[in-house]
Motif scaffolding. Structure first.
Motif, mmCIF file in Angstrom:
data_model
loop_
_atom_site.group_PDB
_atom_site.id
_atom_site.type_symbol
_atom_site.label_atom_id
_atom_site.label_comp_id
_atom_site.label_asym_id
_atom_site.label_seq_id
_atom_site.Cartn_x
_atom_site.Cartn_y
_atom_site.Cartn_z
ATOM 1 N N GLY A 1 40.810 31.044 38.246
ATOM 2 C CA GLY A 1 41.641 30.614 37.132
ATOM 3 C C GLY A 1 41.425 31.417 35.873
ATOM 4 O O GLY A 1 41.791 30.976 34.775
ATOM 5 N N THR A 2 40.842 32.615 35.996
ATOM 6 C CA THR A 2 40.601 33.451 34.816
ATOM 7 C C THR A 2 41.508 34.673 34.784
ATOM 8 O O THR A 2 41.436 35.462 33.839
ATOM 9 C CB THR A 2 39.131 33.929 34.776
ATOM 10 O OG1 THR A 2 38.835 34.661 35.969
ATOM 11 C CG2 THR A 2 38.186 32.748 34.660
ATOM 12 N N ALA A 3 42.355 34.860 35.789
ATOM 13 C CA ALA A 3 43.249 36.018 35.822
ATOM 14 C C ALA A 3 44.357 35.850 34.783
ATOM 15 O O ALA A 3 44.908 34.767 34.617
ATOM 16 C CB ALA A 3 43.860 36.177 37.214
ATOM 17 N N THR B 1 26.371 35.115 38.207
ATOM 18 C CA THR B 1 27.675 34.443 38.232
ATOM 19 C C THR B 1 28.649 35.081 37.253
ATOM 20 O O THR B 1 29.618 34.458 36.838
ATOM 21 C CB THR B 1 27.520 32.952 37.903
ATOM 22 O OG1 THR B 1 26.949 32.807 36.589
ATOM 23 C CG2 THR B 1 26.643 32.254 38.913
ATOM 24 N N VAL B 2 28.412 36.320 36.891
ATOM 25 C CA VAL B 2 29.305 37.032 35.977
ATOM 26 C C VAL B 2 30.632 37.303 36.678
ATOM 27 O O VAL B 2 30.673 37.735 37.820
ATOM 28 C CB VAL B 2 28.652 38.355 35.534
ATOM 29 C CG1 VAL B 2 29.651 39.255 34.839
ATOM 30 C CG2 VAL B 2 27.466 38.082 34.626
ATOM 31 N N MET B 3 31.751 37.051 35.987
ATOM 32 C CA MET B 3 33.086 37.360 36.496
ATOM 33 C C MET B 3 33.787 38.412 35.642
ATOM 34 O O MET B 3 34.708 39.078 36.102
ATOM 35 C CB MET B 3 33.946 36.094 36.520
ATOM 36 C CG MET B 3 33.576 35.105 37.580
ATOM 37 S SD MET B 3 33.940 35.691 39.253
ATOM 38 C CE MET B 3 35.714 35.759 39.230
ATOM 39 N N ARG C 1 38.309 41.589 43.660
ATOM 40 C CA ARG C 1 37.996 40.946 42.390
ATOM 41 C C ARG C 1 39.225 40.343 41.731
ATOM 42 O O ARG C 1 39.120 39.345 41.018
ATOM 43 C CB ARG C 1 37.286 41.949 41.469
ATOM 44 C CG ARG C 1 35.856 42.195 41.941
ATOM 45 C CD ARG C 1 35.055 43.106 41.060
ATOM 46 N NE ARG C 1 33.651 43.117 41.513
ATOM 47 C CZ ARG C 1 32.741 43.973 41.117
ATOM 48 N NH1 ARG C 1 33.058 44.923 40.234
ATOM 49 N NH2 ARG C 1 31.497 43.896 41.569
ATOM 50 N N LEU C 2 40.397 40.914 41.973
ATOM 51 C CA LEU C 2 41.628 40.273 41.487
ATOM 52 C C LEU C 2 41.801 38.904 42.143
ATOM 53 O O LEU C 2 42.120 37.917 41.477
ATOM 54 C CB LEU C 2 42.840 41.158 41.795
ATOM 55 C CG LEU C 2 43.070 42.377 40.906
ATOM 56 C CD1 LEU C 2 44.242 43.197 41.440
ATOM 57 C CD2 LEU C 2 43.347 41.949 39.471
#
Length: 891
Positions: free
Chosen positions: A357-359, A106-108, A349-350
């Protein structure tokens, strides 16, 4: 605080808890010991009451990603616990919650990922008569499901897991031991046992409906749902529980059937070095390294997927070949398309980071720059002649509304942090503009105040400064302190200066800081709104990303065709493989143009179905066989191939048995590994398969090895019927060319006295020597060893006639397959999984009775065994030798 920590840790006992305290993530107790050891950071302690010190260690929050990456890489899970309320407004202990559990699957974070590799999380659910499999890559929005049933379900599952190479596998806790051997075979990913109820049809089905809507049932056959739902639903539940948020970018699922693609087992992937080199596991010197000329990360992941899953559908293959042909032939199209793709970031991935909500703002700028390239790419593709290129161009959504929003809203060069302001462009929001101008006016007024104070006090070095602790201040050096007016209020004393404030300065400070604080808050709020709006369009972004990736992968194959001087393969339905001037793509790439010696191959279903290849060590037998397999594989993935001509039929599987390797952890010797691979080949291959077998039987005694090798060739010829390349140093096998379809080939050499030149050319005929001593001389063995080996070889060759007599004792098998016993036929037709125990016992008794009534003597048993094996043993006059009896050769 420790009480709060322990309560949270109790909920996540199998994860390292990163507990936020101010500017640090702290770890306590057993987590502190583990983190100190794994991260090589100092272990300290704090008083914990009752005379004990609590072990603790910590890392700065702004550098946490690197430390988390190291823990994940070592197979640990990390629970990130944040302060979820403002410390200044909190009463008592600040409330904290785990906002995310990071696991290998689950790595982002980009620092933890490889650009051109997927990071798969898979779920396996044992179901009656088979298994369900769900596959997700949350970094790209991929969600796929499939199932395996029948007697070979577990083998098919293991082969698919070996292809996927997942970072993490989740299975029901009760099944963890059941899958231990399978996980070892595929490289030991992290295996996470998950609660049983998540795999129940009720909970799993509800999770799928919530994610994809009720219509998901309409896209699967009712008979498949029992297989698919438990694995897919449990995977979604696991993701929600670990990621603590909605997974809006997982907005569609793909039901795929492994049977649509050529099957490649783990041994074949390894031996052909498709994506990982045998020596070090790197990409260099692999087929992927040769074919991957992609310029986007998305295209890189896709071409890797194409190599690992060659197609079986002729129309799909021809469509790719048509597209590659146009790209290879149109230099300007290749150039213009490559230039456009160079400026496209990883849209998959973008999009995932935006939905997650991590961009940050720089991610949105990267998206904007990527979208600006789409019109040119779409135009180039839609004007192409190849239907697949035109269809790819048609799938590109220009996303003008998204680009225009980003162009008008987000600064072109925003800061990395979302809490520092400077995110929103002037002109996008009136309130942002008002606050920005208020802050700017305040700073102009502050500059005017500095000039006035210098004039009023006569202190030329007086200056206005700012820091986060004391705010704005007037700084005066100590030599000028006598000139300070009475209305200056001392704020701070330094070694060489003093700092003061005045009522006017304080008024300006309130104006500036108040505006800046409100501006930063407003910009952050607007940014989240923009990000959320784009998140709602993630499906469109993903569709475009898929089209761009396909264009990049096709362009890469076109580029490889030009650089390698490859030719378009011709597919046929006659079961023929015809290769002229075939070359090994990887070895040719290493050696350079013109250095590789090409070879021809002609195989069909009748006259030349099985090649027996003999010849010296180091002469190139293994290279030749692998290049045939790679050319067939490249053709079926839709690539041009290294040959002057290549005509090939479609093969359903490629099998390889090459090299020597043991499995110490599994308790298997080199020879046992070899035999296991042989078993997998002869039990799974069909008459549409391609088999590569190199030096089978060399891991045991000579007679054992010859017997096994001969029996394998006969079985493949009689029972399997696959096209086979079989290399051997057992020259006794060359008489098998009297079987229809078996032909002898050897690798030519040029003998010049004691010197041997390997010509690397595969020609018809048999070899009668292996030149092993010549190779030993090339390797630099001491002369004494070489001379003694030559003496021993001369003595052994003096009994060559005896060896031929031993080989002649075994007649070649009849080409006609013997009739199968009725009991065997009956057993094949039984569906054992659907029989009750009583039915099975009755059927077993009935078949046993038939056998007993049909066998009257030991002689008939022998005849039956001879008939079943297809081999007759002649009376050779050679007595059986005991295990410990040595054969004595004449001097």
């Amino acid at each position: 605080m420790i009480k709060q920590y322990l309560e949270i840790k109790e909920q996540y006992p199998d994860a390292v808890l990163f507990f936020r305290l101010g500017d640090f993530y702290e770890m306590f107790f057993e987590d502190a010991h583990l983190a100190s050891r794994e991260l090589e950071i100092t272990l300290t302690g704090r008083d914990g009451g009752a005379g004990e010190r609590v072990p603790m260690c910590g890392v700065p929050y702004h550098a946490a990603e690197g430390y988390i990456a190291r823990l994940i890489d070592k197979g640990h899970r990390v629970a990130v616990c944040e302060q979820v309320e403002d410390p200044s407004a909190a009463k008592g202990i600040v409330r904290r919650e785990v906002i995310r559990v990071i696991t290998p699957g689950t790595v982002m974070e980009s620092q933890l990922l490889e650009d051109k590799n997927n990071n798969y999380l898979v779920s396996v659910a044992p179901v009656p008569e088979g298994f369900g499999l769900a596959v997700a890559d949350i970094t790209t929005g991929t969600f796929m499901i499939t199932s395996f049933s029948g007697v070979k379900a577990r083998l098919a599952l293991t082969e698919e897991l070996a292809r996927l190479r997942p970072a993490e596998v989740i299975i029901p806790r009760s099944s963890k031991d059941f899958f231990t051997e399978d996980m070892r075979l595929i490289g030991m990913p992290v295996v996470s046992g998950f609660r049983e109820d998540a795999f129940s049809p009720e909970q799993a089905g509800q999770a799928l409906e919530t994610q994809f809507g009720p219509s998901f049932r309409d896209e699967c056959r009712p008979s498949d749902l029992d297989y698919l739902a438990p694995a897919a639903g449990a995977l979604l539940i696991y993701l929600r529980e670990t990621q603590k948020r909605e997974l809006s970018h997982l907005n569609k699922f793909q039901f795929y059937q492994p049977g649509r693609f050529m099957v490649l087992d783990a041994a074949t992937r390894r031996n052909l070095e498709l994506t990982r080199a045998i020596a070090d596991g790197a990409r260099r010197n692999t087929l992927l390294h040769v074919l991957d000329h992609t310029v986007t990360a998305m295209g890189g992941r896709l071409i890797k997927n194409w190599i690992e899953r060659p197609l079986l559908d002729r129309d799909e293959i021809e469509a790719r070949l048509e597209a590659v042909a146009e790209l290879a032939g149109e230099v300007f199209l290749r150039h213009d398309l490559r230039e456009g793709l160079k400026n496209i970031y990883d849209l998959e991935r973008l999009s995932a980071r935006i939905s997650f909500g991590t961009a940050n703002a720089r991610d949105l700028v990267a998206l904007k720059k990527s979208l600006a390239q789409l019109p040119e790419i779409k135009s180039l593709l839609e004007q192409a002649d190849a239907s697949l290129l035109r269809a790819t161009g048609g799938a590109v959504d220009l996303l003008d509304d998204v680009r225009e929003l980003l162009e008008s809203a987000i600064e072109d060069d925003p800061p990395l942090s979302l809490r520092d302001g400077g995110l929103i462009k002037t002109g996008f929001d009136p309130e942002v503009d008002r606050l920005r101008f208020a802050g700017r006016d305040g700073k102009l007024m502050m500059a005017g105040l500095e000039e006035r104070e210098r004039a009023r006090t006569g202190i030329k070095s007086l200056k206005v400064g700012y820091n986060r602790v004391f705010g704005y201040y007037l700084e005066v050096t100590k030599s000028n302190l006598p000139l300070v007016p009475d209305d200056y209020q001392r704020k701070q004393t330094l070694a060489n200066a003093e700092r003061f404030i005045t009522p006017e300065l304080k008024e300006y400070e309130d104006m500036i800081l108040g505006a800046e604080e409100r501006l930063v808050h407003l910009e952050y709020h607007l940014f989240n709104e923009i990000r959320e709006k784009i998140s709602g369009m993630s499906g469109r972004v993903q569709t475009t990303a898929g089209a761009v990736a396909r264009a990049d992968a096709l362009l890469s194959l076109g580029e490889a065709a030009v650089r390698g001087n490859y030719t378009r393969p011709v597919l046929n339905s006659e079961g023929k493989i015809t290769i002229r001037d075939g070359r090994h793509p990887v070895l040719e790439n290493i050696l350079g143009p013109g250095q590789f010696v090409p070879n021809d191959t002609v195989m069909d279903n009748h006259d030349s179905r099985l090649y027996l290849i003999t010849g010296p060590n180091m002469a190139g037998k293994s290279t030749y066989m692998r290049q045939v397999a790679l050319i067939v594989l490249m053709a079926q993935m839709g690539s041009f191939v290294p040959a002057s001509f290549a005509g090939t039929c479609l093969v359903d599987r490629i099998f390889t048995r090459v090299g020597a390797a043991d499995d110490l952890s599994g308790g298997q010797s080199t020879f046992m590994v070899e035999m296991n691979e042989c078993r997998a080949i002869v039990t799974s291959a069909t008459d549409r398969s391609l088999i590569i077998m190199d030096e089978v039987g060399r891991g045991t005694s000579t007679y054992d090895g010859i017997s096994i090798a001969r029996a394998l060739v006969e079985f493949i010829h009689r029972r399997v019927g696959a096209k086979t390349l079989f290399s051997t140093h057992y020259h006794e096998l060359t008489d098998l060319d009297n079987l229809p379809g078996v032909v002898n080939y050897n690798v030519a050499v040029d003998e010049r006295g004691e010197d041997v030149v390997f010509l690397r050319k595969v020609v018809p005929g048999k070899a009668d020597r292996s030149y092993g001593i010549h190779v030993a001389r090339l390797a630099g063995l001491p002369g004494e060893i070489i001379r003694r080996a030559a003496e021993i070889l001369a003595g052994l060759e003096s009994v060559k006639e005896s060896a031929r007599q031993v080989a002649a004792a075994v007649e070649p098998a009849e080409s006609v397959v013997p009739a199968e016993h009725p009991v065997i036929q009956e057993l094949r037709s039984l569906d054992a999984l659907r029989m009750t125990p009583l039915e099975a016992i009755n059927k077993l008794y009935q078949l046993q009775s038939i056998l007993k009534s049909g066998v009257s003597s030991q002689e008939s048993v022998v005849r039956s065994q001879e008939s079943e094996s297809g081999i007759r043993i002649k009376d050779s006059g050679i007595r059986n030798r005991s295990k410990n009896e040595r054969m004595v050769y004449p001097e």
